[in-house]
Design a protein around this motif. Structure first.
Motif, PDB file in Angstrom:
ATOM      1  N   PRO A  71     -20.759  -5.230  -7.737  1.00 61.78           N
ATOM      2  CA  PRO A  71     -19.554  -5.687  -8.435  1.00 61.78           C
ATOM      3  C   PRO A  71     -18.493  -6.343  -7.558  1.00 61.78           C
ATOM      4  O   PRO A  71     -17.928  -7.355  -7.959  1.00 61.78           O
ATOM      5  CB  PRO A  71     -19.009  -4.427  -9.101  1.00 61.78           C
ATOM      6  CG  PRO A  71     -19.686  -3.287  -8.445  1.00 61.78           C
ATOM      7  CD  PRO A  71     -20.965  -3.797  -7.878  1.00 61.78           C
ATOM      8  N   ILE A  72     -18.231  -5.823  -6.373  1.00 58.19           N
ATOM      9  CA  ILE A  72     -17.134  -6.391  -5.573  1.00 58.19           C
ATOM     10  C   ILE A  72     -17.423  -7.830  -5.148  1.00 58.19           C
ATOM     11  O   ILE A  72     -16.602  -8.715  -5.399  1.00 58.19           O
ATOM     12  CB  ILE A  72     -16.750  -5.472  -4.391  1.00 58.19           C
ATOM     13  CG1 ILE A  72     -16.070  -4.216  -4.959  1.00 58.19           C
ATOM     14  CG2 ILE A  72     -15.843  -6.195  -3.405  1.00 58.19           C
ATOM     15  CD1 ILE A  72     -15.652  -3.195  -3.944  1.00 58.19           C
ATOM     16  N   VAL A  90     -11.115  -8.353  -4.180  1.00 61.26           N
ATOM     17  CA  VAL A  90     -11.263  -7.139  -4.977  1.00 61.26           C
ATOM     18  C   VAL A  90     -11.654  -6.013  -4.036  1.00 61.26           C
ATOM     19  O   VAL A  90     -12.516  -6.192  -3.167  1.00 61.26           O
ATOM     20  CB  VAL A  90     -12.338  -7.338  -6.070  1.00 61.26           C
ATOM     21  CG1 VAL A  90     -12.586  -6.048  -6.837  1.00 61.26           C
ATOM     22  CG2 VAL A  90     -11.935  -8.463  -7.009  1.00 61.26           C
ATOM     23  N   VAL A  91     -11.006  -4.860  -4.189  1.00 60.97           N
ATOM     24  CA  VAL A  91     -11.270  -3.712  -3.315  1.00 60.97           C
ATOM     25  C   VAL A  91     -11.415  -2.437  -4.149  1.00 60.97           C
ATOM     26  O   VAL A  91     -10.949  -2.366  -5.285  1.00 60.97           O
ATOM     27  CB  VAL A  91     -10.143  -3.519  -2.268  1.00 60.97           C
ATOM     28  CG1 VAL A  91     -10.021  -4.729  -1.359  1.00 60.97           C
ATOM     29  CG2 VAL A  91      -8.814  -3.222  -2.929  1.00 60.97           C
ATOM     30  N   THR A  97     -12.949   5.955  -9.343  1.00 61.35           N
ATOM     31  CA  THR A  97     -14.272   5.344  -9.372  1.00 61.35           C
ATOM     32  C   THR A  97     -14.489   4.494 -10.618  1.00 61.35           C
ATOM     33  O   THR A  97     -15.502   3.819 -10.725  1.00 61.35           O
ATOM     34  CB  THR A  97     -15.367   6.422  -9.316  1.00 61.35           C
ATOM     35  OG1 THR A  97     -15.204   7.310 -10.430  1.00 61.35           O
ATOM     36  CG2 THR A  97     -15.302   7.206  -8.010  1.00 61.35           C
ATOM     37  N   ASP A  98     -13.537   4.530 -11.545  1.00 60.80           N
ATOM     38  CA  ASP A  98     -13.693   3.802 -12.805  1.00 60.80           C
ATOM     39  C   ASP A  98     -12.995   2.448 -12.804  1.00 60.80           C
ATOM     40  O   ASP A  98     -12.941   1.773 -13.827  1.00 60.80           O
ATOM     41  CB  ASP A  98     -13.168   4.637 -13.969  1.00 60.80           C
ATOM     42  CG  ASP A  98     -11.674   4.914 -13.872  1.00 60.80           C
ATOM     43  OD1 ASP A  98     -11.094   4.754 -12.776  1.00 60.80           O
ATOM     44  OD2 ASP A  98     -11.077   5.296 -14.902  1.00 60.80           O
ATOM     45  N   SER A  99     -12.467   2.065 -11.640  1.00 59.78           N
ATOM     46  CA  SER A  99     -11.727   0.809 -11.586  1.00 59.78           C
ATOM     47  C   SER A  99     -11.629   0.303 -10.155  1.00 59.78           C
ATOM     48  O   SER A  99     -11.908   1.021  -9.201  1.00 59.78           O
ATOM     49  CB  SER A  99     -10.328   0.998 -12.181  1.00 59.78           C
ATOM     50  OG  SER A  99      -9.640   2.037 -11.519  1.00 59.78           O
ATOM     51  N   LEU A 100     -11.232  -0.967 -10.034  1.00 65.62           N
ATOM     52  CA  LEU A 100     -11.044  -1.637  -8.748  1.00 65.62           C
ATOM     53  C   LEU A 100      -9.667  -2.293  -8.766  1.00 65.62           C
ATOM     54  O   LEU A 100      -9.053  -2.421  -9.823  1.00 65.62           O
ATOM     55  CB  LEU A 100     -12.128  -2.713  -8.563  1.00 65.62           C
ATOM     56  CG  LEU A 100     -13.570  -2.232  -8.643  1.00 65.62           C
ATOM     57  CD1 LEU A 100     -14.518  -3.400  -8.869  1.00 65.62           C
ATOM     58  CD2 LEU A 100     -13.948  -1.498  -7.365  1.00 65.62           C
ATOM     59  N   GLU A 101      -9.196  -2.730  -7.604  1.00 68.91           N
ATOM     60  CA  GLU A 101      -7.914  -3.437  -7.520  1.00 68.91           C
ATOM     61  C   GLU A 101      -8.138  -4.860  -7.045  1.00 68.91           C
ATOM     62  O   GLU A 101      -9.054  -5.124  -6.270  1.00 68.91           O
ATOM     63  CB  GLU A 101      -6.965  -2.728  -6.540  1.00 68.91           C
ATOM     64  CG  GLU A 101      -6.521  -1.369  -7.009  1.00 68.91           C
ATOM     65  CD  GLU A 101      -5.584  -0.677  -6.042  1.00 68.91           C
ATOM     66  OE1 GLU A 101      -5.433  -1.124  -4.878  1.00 68.91           O
ATOM     67  OE2 GLU A 101      -4.994   0.343  -6.441  1.00 68.91           O
ATOM     68  N   ALA A 102      -7.272  -5.763  -7.510  1.00 65.26           N
ATOM     69  CA  ALA A 102      -7.332  -7.161  -7.091  1.00 65.26           C
ATOM     70  C   ALA A 102      -6.041  -7.526  -6.368  1.00 65.26           C
ATOM     71  O   ALA A 102      -4.953  -7.104  -6.770  1.00 65.26           O
ATOM     72  CB  ALA A 102      -7.536  -8.071  -8.292  1.00 65.26           C
ATOM     73  N   LEU A 109      -2.287  -7.666  -7.382  1.00 68.87           N
ATOM     74  CA  LEU A 109      -2.317  -8.414  -8.639  1.00 68.87           C
ATOM     75  C   LEU A 109      -2.454  -7.494  -9.834  1.00 68.87           C
ATOM     76  O   LEU A 109      -1.660  -7.544 -10.765  1.00 68.87           O
ATOM     77  CB  LEU A 109      -3.501  -9.392  -8.665  1.00 68.87           C
ATOM     78  CG  LEU A 109      -3.450 -10.601  -7.778  1.00 68.87           C
ATOM     79  CD1 LEU A 109      -4.736 -11.396  -7.916  1.00 68.87           C
ATOM     80  CD2 LEU A 109      -2.261 -11.468  -8.134  1.00 68.87           C
ATOM     81  N   GLY A 110      -3.504  -6.698  -9.828  1.00 73.30           N
ATOM     82  CA  GLY A 110      -3.768  -5.858 -10.978  1.00 73.30           C
ATOM     83  C   GLY A 110      -5.011  -5.022 -10.783  1.00 73.30           C
ATOM     84  O   GLY A 110      -5.564  -4.940  -9.687  1.00 73.30           O
ATOM     85  N   VAL A 111      -5.462  -4.432 -11.894  1.00 74.33           N
ATOM     86  CA  VAL A 111      -6.581  -3.501 -11.878  1.00 74.33           C
ATOM     87  C   VAL A 111      -7.727  -4.065 -12.714  1.00 74.33           C
ATOM     88  O   VAL A 111      -7.499  -4.697 -13.744  1.00 74.33           O
ATOM     89  CB  VAL A 111      -6.132  -2.122 -12.426  1.00 74.33           C
ATOM     90  CG1 VAL A 111      -7.296  -1.156 -12.508  1.00 74.33           C
ATOM     91  CG2 VAL A 111      -5.025  -1.540 -11.560  1.00 74.33           C
TER      92      VAL A 111
END
Length: 139
Positions: A71-72, A90-91, A97-102, A109-111
């Motif tokens: 995904p990343i 994206v990190v 574990t249910d989300s990533l950050e941008a 920026l956001g999630v």
């Protein structure tokens, strides 16, 4: 959303992503769509809470059914391509574990929330925009 809000959001997103091709198009009420050129990216909604006006950009990203897709790297490539900005990254989120950050550079920026439905994995990118974010972009 009124004309001034649309102009402010348009200017803010162009500046944030460094992309003059971004356009905010009102759709009535508290809804607008965001485009890069002719390609629709997602939608913006406006909300009012205790006198504070805020906005949320929401974009659905389909990665497909192949479980081998990482995904990343896939999300990095997708967001960089869609926004025409190679600085997007994206990190992993600490303790989630249910989300990533941008980010763009070091700016949050956001999630990206993971959504698994009927064996299909997608990500919902949510970018919050506060009225204070727009303060420097007054029309």
């Amino acid at each position: 959303m009124n004309v001034q809000e649309v102009r402010q959001l348009d200017a803010y997103l162009k500046k944030l992503f460094g992309n003059p091709s971004i356009r905010v198009v009102p759709r009535g009420g508290e809804l607008a769509e965001v485009f890069v050129g002719e390609d629709e990216l997602g939608e913006l909604t406006a909300e009012e809470d205790e006198g504070e006006r805020s906005y949320n950009f929401r974009m659905v990203i389909q990665l497909g059914q192949d479980p081998s897709i990482q995904p990343i790297p896939a999300l990095n490539a997708y967001l960089r391509s869609r926004f025409d900005n190679d600085q997007i990254r994206v990190v992993m989120r600490p303790k989630k574990t249910d989300s990533l950050e941008a980010y763009i550079g070091e700016e949050f920026l956001g999630v990206l929330f993971v959504e698994n439905e009927k064996g299909r994995r997608s990500y919902i990118f949510e970018l919050p925009i506060l009225d204070v974010d727009l303060a420097g972009d007054l029309a």
